[in-house]
Design an enzyme around this catalytic site. Sequence first.
Site, PDB file in Angstrom:
ATOM      1  N   LYS A 112       7.677   4.481  47.153  1.00 24.25           N
ATOM      2  CA  LYS A 112       6.372   4.969  48.078  1.00 24.25           C
ATOM      3  C   LYS A 112       6.105   3.811  49.041  1.00 24.25           C
ATOM      4  CE  LYS A 112       4.170   7.742  44.532  1.00 24.25           C
ATOM      5  NZ  LYS A 112       5.023   7.769  43.671  1.00 24.25           N
TER       6      LYS A 112
HETATM    7  C1  LIG Z   1       5.667   8.875  43.192  1.00 24.78           C
HETATM    8  C2  LIG Z   1       6.877   8.895  42.542  1.00 24.78           C
HETATM    9  C3  LIG Z   1       7.734   9.860  42.240  1.00 24.78           C
HETATM   10  C4  LIG Z   1       7.459  11.350  42.466  1.00 24.78           C
HETATM   11  O1  LIG Z   1       7.471  11.476  43.697  1.00 24.78           O
HETATM   12  P1  LIG Z   1       6.728  12.817  44.609  1.00 24.78           P
HETATM   13  O2  LIG Z   1       6.899  12.535  46.032  1.00 24.78           O
HETATM   14  O3  LIG Z   1       5.332  12.804  44.023  1.00 24.78           O
HETATM   15  O4  LIG Z   1       7.431  13.936  44.212  1.00 24.78           O
HETATM   16  C5  LIG Z   1       8.891   9.847  41.267  1.00 24.78           C
HETATM   17  N1  LIG Z   1       9.208   8.571  40.880  1.00 24.78           N
HETATM   18  C6  LIG Z   1       8.422   7.213  41.264  1.00 24.78           C
HETATM   19  C7  LIG Z   1       8.840   6.054  40.623  1.00 24.78           C
HETATM   20  C8  LIG Z   1       7.319   7.582  41.924  1.00 24.78           C
HETATM   21  O5  LIG Z   1       6.660   6.527  42.244  1.00 24.78           O
END
Ligand SMILES: *Cc1c(COP(=O)(O)O)cnc(C)c1O
Length: 462
Positions: A112
Amino acid sequence: MKYISTRGQAPVLSFEDTMLSGLARDGGLYLPETIPMLSHNEIAALNGVSYEEAAFRIMRPYLGDTFTDNEFHEIIARAYNGFGHAARAPLKQLDSGHFLLELFHGPTLAFKDFAMQLIGQLFEASLKRSGKRVCIVGATSGDTGSAAIEAFRGLEAVDVFILYPHGRVSEVQRRQMTTPSESNVHALAIDGHFDDAQARVKDMFNDFDFRDAVGLAGVNSINWARVLAQVVYYFTSAVSLGAPHRKVSFTVPTGNFGDIFAGYIAKRMGLPIDQLVVATNQNDILHRCLTTSEYKPDGVVPSISPSMDIQVSSNFERALYYAYGEDGAAVAQLMDELKAGGFSVSQGALQALQESFASGRCSEEDTSATIAATVAQSSELLCPHSAVGVKVANDLRDPATPMITLATAHPAKFPAAVEKAAGVHPPLPRAMSDLYERSERVTRVANDLDAIESLIKERLPH
Ligand SMILES: *Cc1c(COP(=O)(O)O)cnc(C)c1O
């Protein structure tokens, strides 16, 4: 470049307004009116350039005249400056034909950071120019909140308030939210579950007096600028394995469908992607929908990959929009049916979805077994989310096409589950090794809208 809503009833916006508003007024999600293409030669020319330069060339066509080339170069440079790896998104080999794309070298150790760091710099540049100030409020089950606080700490035109469920996030996640000392970021521990935090944030957005008084803004995963930032690493990783002269496939641990949808955009822009695989944990609504056409939320069951514990996958609406031939009215109808319990995708749309996405599910036992097997076979310690991806990739991959599985978080972010599965304690990277010694700053709040709104008003600079 203009942006339109998936439900077809909201005003058409510029990139800048799309980014600042997040959700469309008709409840839909914004998408570019047309998807720009990169030519074969333009993709080939990404080979060997820095991550930042690739990011500039891939994202530039989406921005219109929001920033000059120079400004955008500087924004990107500041966004990725704090990453702990020169390649930003390095590729590692797991097995013959199977590669791991490490997306956890950002400041909060999860993918993220790629989007949130960029959005922090985009917001700051835009707001400084207009002289405006916004107040970002968000709810988190862990990763989004820490990424947002880290991205906005110390910026001049933005205040950030993150609500997380008291006692229900991992210690690393909590400390990443409570240890930044800058006065414009605030961690609020709410008495309740994630759903309570999320509901209070929704209430604040629906309280128009409050919303206007504080200049409320959102940076959750439906923000188009976040999706766009994630398109970049599909290109950089594919090109380093021989694209566009050769096809590659991707497997993506999926929750809100933001990350995998960025892969879909990369493909539409001309990147030769063969398989695009949705990997879910036991909360497998997306896998069920892609195999049976039924999209019916039936309650979240907590797992050891908590960032994927989702039953209403917000960005899936964007995939539905294209599967229904860009018919906003059809999407609006499905979302109405969802409010009443669920929907079933039409035969034609299901076929379109299946042409774009494969899918698989990974149980809790298989998640742990994959962490153990991967460290034994390749000395690679996976976080539980990445393990879901590796398991599903192994089930579905074609040995003739390189498979890239996205590693979405560092194992040290989920130490308990990793140690239990692999018998090894994952150490924090060096830059963060004093996380457990830093002092924390957090405000405990009741699950009460008035109390939270008063607190935010009090804390804002006057
Ligand atoms: C947010 C997240 C996901 C999922 O990603 P999306 O874009 O919501 O599908 C997977 N793994 C981790 C570690 C995350 O923080």
